[in-house]
Write an enzyme that holds these catalytic residues in place. Structure first.
Site, PDB file in Angstrom:
ATOM      1  N   GLU A 284      22.656 -59.037  74.267  1.00 43.96           N
ATOM      2  CA  GLU A 284      23.030 -57.869  75.063  1.00 43.96           C
ATOM      3  C   GLU A 284      24.547 -57.642  75.016  1.00 43.96           C
ATOM      4  O   GLU A 284      25.020 -56.509  74.974  1.00 43.96           O
ATOM      5  CB  GLU A 284      22.558 -58.096  76.504  1.00 43.96           C
ATOM      6  CG  GLU A 284      22.455 -56.833  77.321  1.00 43.96           C
ATOM      7  CD  GLU A 284      21.707 -57.097  78.642  1.00 43.96           C
ATOM      8  OE1 GLU A 284      20.477 -57.288  78.594  1.00 43.96           O
ATOM      9  OE2 GLU A 284      22.357 -57.128  79.687  1.00 43.96           O
ATOM     10  N   GLU A 287      25.338 -56.067  71.830  1.00 46.38           N
ATOM     11  CA  GLU A 287      24.886 -54.670  71.877  1.00 46.38           C
ATOM     12  C   GLU A 287      25.899 -53.816  72.654  1.00 46.38           C
ATOM     13  O   GLU A 287      26.232 -52.700  72.234  1.00 46.38           O
ATOM     14  CB  GLU A 287      23.509 -54.623  72.555  1.00 46.38           C
ATOM     15  CG  GLU A 287      22.801 -53.296  72.428  1.00 46.38           C
ATOM     16  CD  GLU A 287      21.459 -53.285  73.179  1.00 46.38           C
ATOM     17  OE1 GLU A 287      21.036 -54.349  73.702  1.00 46.38           O
ATOM     18  OE2 GLU A 287      20.855 -52.216  73.251  1.00 46.38           O
ATOM     19  N   CYS A 310      16.756 -57.020  82.020  1.00 47.05           N
ATOM     20  CA  CYS A 310      16.075 -58.305  82.192  1.00 47.05           C
ATOM     21  C   CYS A 310      15.115 -58.314  83.373  1.00 47.05           C
ATOM     22  O   CYS A 310      14.270 -59.188  83.479  1.00 47.05           O
ATOM     23  CB  CYS A 310      17.081 -59.434  82.318  1.00 47.05           C
ATOM     24  SG  CYS A 310      18.456 -59.065  83.382  1.00 47.05           S
ATOM     25  N   SER A 330      19.474 -51.709  77.557  1.00 50.24           N
ATOM     26  CA  SER A 330      19.600 -52.636  76.436  1.00 50.24           C
ATOM     27  C   SER A 330      18.218 -52.870  75.845  1.00 50.24           C
ATOM     28  O   SER A 330      17.226 -52.922  76.566  1.00 50.24           O
ATOM     29  CB  SER A 330      20.178 -53.962  76.946  1.00 50.24           C
ATOM     30  OG  SER A 330      19.926 -54.977  75.998  1.00 50.24           O
ATOM     31  N   LYS A 369       7.072 -60.543  86.827  1.00 50.92           N
ATOM     32  CA  LYS A 369       7.092 -61.343  85.590  1.00 50.92           C
ATOM     33  C   LYS A 369       5.673 -61.606  85.079  1.00 50.92           C
ATOM     34  O   LYS A 369       5.470 -61.814  83.885  1.00 50.92           O
ATOM     35  CB  LYS A 369       7.831 -62.662  85.814  1.00 50.92           C
ATOM     36  CG  LYS A 369       9.345 -62.512  85.953  1.00 50.92           C
ATOM     37  CD  LYS A 369      10.016 -62.229  84.627  1.00 50.92           C
ATOM     38  CE  LYS A 369      11.506 -61.949  84.773  1.00 50.92           C
ATOM     39  NZ  LYS A 369      12.092 -61.339  83.571  1.00 50.92           N
ATOM     40  N   GLU A 372       4.998 -58.463  83.263  1.00 51.22           N
ATOM     41  CA  GLU A 372       5.794 -58.431  82.029  1.00 51.22           C
ATOM     42  C   GLU A 372       5.152 -59.308  80.950  1.00 51.22           C
ATOM     43  O   GLU A 372       4.985 -58.883  79.802  1.00 51.22           O
ATOM     44  CB  GLU A 372       7.220 -58.909  82.313  1.00 51.22           C
ATOM     45  CG  GLU A 372       8.121 -58.901  81.088  1.00 51.22           C
ATOM     46  CD  GLU A 372       9.514 -59.451  81.392  1.00 51.22           C
ATOM     47  OE1 GLU A 372      10.476 -58.671  81.318  1.00 51.22           O
ATOM     48  OE2 GLU A 372       9.657 -60.650  81.695  1.00 51.22           O
ATOM     49  N   GLU A 377       2.979 -55.514  74.109  1.00 50.20           N
ATOM     50  CA  GLU A 377       3.993 -55.671  73.046  1.00 50.20           C
ATOM     51  C   GLU A 377       4.573 -57.081  72.998  1.00 50.20           C
ATOM     52  O   GLU A 377       5.170 -57.475  72.007  1.00 50.20           O
ATOM     53  CB  GLU A 377       5.107 -54.623  73.177  1.00 50.20           C
ATOM     54  CG  GLU A 377       5.995 -54.741  74.403  1.00 50.20           C
ATOM     55  CD  GLU A 377       5.512 -53.890  75.590  1.00 50.20           C
ATOM     56  OE1 GLU A 377       4.275 -53.731  75.736  1.00 50.20           O
ATOM     57  OE2 GLU A 377       6.350 -53.410  76.371  1.00 50.20           O
ATOM     58  N   CYS A 511      17.198 -61.854  91.901  1.00 49.69           N
ATOM     59  CA  CYS A 511      16.040 -62.762  91.799  1.00 49.69           C
ATOM     60  C   CYS A 511      15.961 -63.761  92.942  1.00 49.69           C
ATOM     61  O   CYS A 511      14.878 -64.225  93.279  1.00 49.69           O
ATOM     62  CB  CYS A 511      16.063 -63.513  90.494  1.00 49.69           C
ATOM     63  SG  CYS A 511      15.775 -62.449  89.105  1.00 49.69           S
TER      64      CYS A 511
HETATM   65 FE1  HC1 Z   1      15.344 -63.509  87.103  1.00 48.11          FE
HETATM   66 FE2  HC1 Z   1      15.987 -63.351  84.653  1.00 48.11          FE
HETATM   67  S1  HC1 Z   1      17.484 -63.663  86.360  1.00 48.11           S
HETATM   68  S2  HC1 Z   1      15.019 -61.655  85.832  1.00 48.11           S
HETATM   69  O1  HC1 Z   1      16.072 -62.407  88.266  1.00 48.11           O
HETATM   70  O2  HC1 Z   1      17.146 -62.193  83.706  1.00 48.11           O
HETATM   71  O3  HC1 Z   1      12.503 -63.496  87.653  1.00 48.11           O
HETATM   72  O4  HC1 Z   1      15.746 -66.104  88.448  1.00 48.11           O
HETATM   73  O5  HC1 Z   1      14.169 -65.483  85.239  1.00 48.11           O
HETATM   74  O6  HC1 Z   1      13.779 -63.232  82.613  1.00 48.11           O
HETATM   75  O7  HC1 Z   1      17.175 -65.735  83.295  1.00 48.11           O
HETATM   76  C1  HC1 Z   1      13.592 -63.531  87.594  1.00 48.11           C
HETATM   77  C2  HC1 Z   1      15.575 -65.115  88.040  1.00 48.11           C
HETATM   78  C3  HC1 Z   1      14.831 -64.601  85.562  1.00 48.11           C
HETATM   79  C4  HC1 Z   1      14.662 -63.282  83.324  1.00 48.11           C
HETATM   80  C5  HC1 Z   1      16.712 -64.856  83.748  1.00 48.11           C
END
Ligand code: HC1
Ligand code: SF4
Length: 578
Positions: A284, A287, A310, A330, A369, A372, A377, A511
């Protein structure tokens, strides 16, 4: 200023204060159920729907809900007269008359506000019980969230969270009287609505009406399978909150004990999402520099600002709400997915295990998550994502005495990480990590002081300018999707702040305040203590810049070549769709 007397105590309060606020000032604890105030965020639920907080006000015939009754000058209030106590009991009995009695097996048992009240008021029988042989509402089980509206008590906390804080509006009260509950438009499953899967509705639901889709048994099945190499990764924010589930003070770091617990659970490799967070910065950050260079040279093929990508609930939010701006985020995958992709390619090849024989489990502070990991994909790079709460439950089931575990390290190489990765777990941390790397890459100079105080803080929307050599890097930060919307509206209006990069985290606090963390009971200070713990872990790390992670550099040398290489694009980047 107004004067009020509560239980014989005289109190002076400011205009606008409620009886509940006034009582708090002098330490009088009026019980509440539907009320919730996450100070410093837009979350204040005062629907006064449960009537548990009723009090007697001199000169008024009816009892008044303390949470929603403003103080008037000279008011005299009594908070626990026999009449008040009887009324609270009656209200609870009525709530329970329309509530399933499966407390023994309810996912929320032990953390349920209604159960707590029933215990407090000594409810021993269900006087007005309706026959619960049959459920009134079908249970809706989504990838991240399970909705069981038989257990909804119409407190409307989820609705306030979803509509006011997140400005998503997936949930609202439907019907009237007994059949009423909080639902989606036309009863659609959450996946088919504008829901972002952020899980903040789950975080504030007092009962078992909204809970995560628990996947503990799926993980046990993988651990029991001798043909599987089971790898676990743990997100940054988990280590700052898991201890709470074992009676530790909020803000206690349990990184070492957590690694030890995972090893005892039988995972073959105990790795760290932080490794992948460092990789995210490599991708990132490159980028961002690439886009800035191109835009400055007049190339219009790329856009600024770069939006971080993220946070999966934030990704869902911009895909559904800002579908015409998908060239801003990103293209780097989130650390969770980057980890999965690396585990099942680079690492799988290294240990000579075919990806079909490998299972990747993540421990995340987040419910989105799960969604996700399930996106087509991402091709099951991550097989199962458990929340922090689920990990705590798993450790307890395995009879592991967490508090007396030794501190252990993560395994190598995907367990090595820097302080920059640790702070991903708090609002402002991702962009601070990116700036640490961008600074050195752009200026070629060594960054002495790695802390960027201007990017820290808890305001919902923050703006800062960081000097990077000759460049003035303008940065925006938002946590909570309602705050993100404000920045997106600014962008639509032509980027008046000339932002180069914007970090968004969907949950208040980032998070550390995720929808999968141990329940904080409405106390936002808990979230802030977790944040402080992450900053402390960063400060104690020997390496604090992502581009100095030796295991990451070795991986680039052996496998990807360099950031944004063809192979990196193939495995570590993604695309967005409306
Ligand atoms: Fe997160 Fe991440 S910080 S998104 O908040 O970018 O869930 O802790 O794991 O993937 O590293 C959450 C936290 C985490 C991702 C990272
Ligand atoms: Fe709203 Fe988030 Fe709950 Fe979805 S998960 S209904 S977006 S609060």
């Amino acid at each position: 200023e107004l004067k009020i007397t509560i239980d014989g105590k005289e109190i002076v309060v400011n205009q606008g204060a409620t009886i509940l606020d006034a009582a708090k000032q002098v330490g009088i604890d009026i019980p509440t159920l539907c009320y919730l105030n996450l100070h410093g965020t837009d979350m204040e639920n005062k629907t006064a729907s449960c009537r548990v907080c009723v009090v007697e006000v001199e000169g008024r015939k009816n009892l008044a809900p303390a949470c929603a009754t403003p103080v008037t000058n000279g008011m005299v209030v009594r908070t626990s007269t026999p009449r008040v106590m009887q009324s609270r009991r009656m209200v609870l009995e009525l709530l329970l008359s329309d509530h399933p009695k499966d407390c023994l097996s309810c996912e929320k048992a032990g953390h349920c506000g209604l159960q707590d009240m029933a215990v407090k008021f000594g409810i021993r029988e269900a006087r007005f019980d309706v026959n619960y042989a049959q459920s009134t509402y079908p249970k809706q089980a989504g990838v991240s969230i399970i909705r069981d509206m038989d257990k909804c008590i119409m407190c409307r906390r989820c609705e306030t969270m979803c509509s006011k804080v997140q400005t998503v509006g997936a949930l609202s009260g439907v019907h009237r009287g007994f059949p009423s509950f909080v639902g989606t438009a036309f009863g659609a499953p959450l996946e088919e609505t504008v829901c972002t899967q952020c899980g903040q509705c789950v975080a504030v639901c007092p009962t078992g009406a909204l809970v995560e889709n628990e996947q503990i048994n799926e993980v046990l099945a993988q651990l029991a399978n001798p043909n599987k190499t089971v790898i676990v990764q743990v997100a940054p924010a988990v280590r700052a909150a898991l201890g709470e589930a074992f009676g530790m003070e909020p803000g206690t770091l349990v990184t070492g004990k957590m690694a030890a617990a995972l090893r005892r659970l039988g995972f073959n490799y105990v790795f760290d999402t932080d490794f992948a967070a460092d990789v995210t910065i490599m991708e990132e950050g490159s980028e961002l520099i690439d886009r800035i260079t191109k835009v400055m040279s007049g190339d219009e093929s790329v856009k600024l600002p770069l939006l971080t990508s993220c946070c999966p609930a934030w990704v869902n939010f911009y895909e559904t709400q800002f579908g015409d701006m998908l060239d801003y985020p990103s293209t780097a995958k989130s650390p969770q997915q980057i980890f999965g992709a690396i585990a099942k390619s680079y690492f799988a090849e290294k240990i000579e295990v075919p990806r079909e024989k490998m299972t990747v489990v993540s421990i995340m502070p987040c419910l989105a998550k799960k969604y996700e990991a399930d996106r087509p994909e991402f091709e099951k790079d991550v097989d199962i994502a458990l929340s922090t709460r689920e990990l705590a439950a798993l450790i307890k089931q395995a009879n592991i005495d967490f508090n007396s575990l030794p501190e252990e390290d993560f395994d190598n190489p995907l367990g090595e990480s820097t302080g920059a990765a640790v702070i991903f777990g708090t609002t402002g941390g991702v962009i601070e990590a990116a700036v640490r790397t961008a600074y050195e890459k752009i200026t070629g100079e060594n960054l002495e002081k790695v802390e960027f105080e201007s990017l820290r803080g808890f305001d919902g929307v923050r703006k800062a300018t960081v000097k990077v050599g000759d460049l003035e890097l303008n940065i925006g930060i938002a946590h909570g999707l309602g705050n993100a919307r404000k920045l997106m509206e600014e962008l639509k209006a032509g980027n008046p702040n000339n932002f180069h990069a914007i970090e968004v985290m969907a949950c208040p606090g980032g998070c550390v305040g995720g929808g999968g963390q141990p329940y904080h009971g409405g106390n936002i200070e808990v979230v802030q203590k977790r944040r402080d713990a992450l900053f402390a872990e960063d400060a104690g790390k020997p390496v604090r810049k992502s581009h100095e992670n030796q295991a990451v550099l070795q991986m680039y040398e052996d496998y990807f070549g360099h950031p944004m290489s063809h192979k990196a694009h193939e495995l570590l980047h993604t695309h967005y769709a409306k």
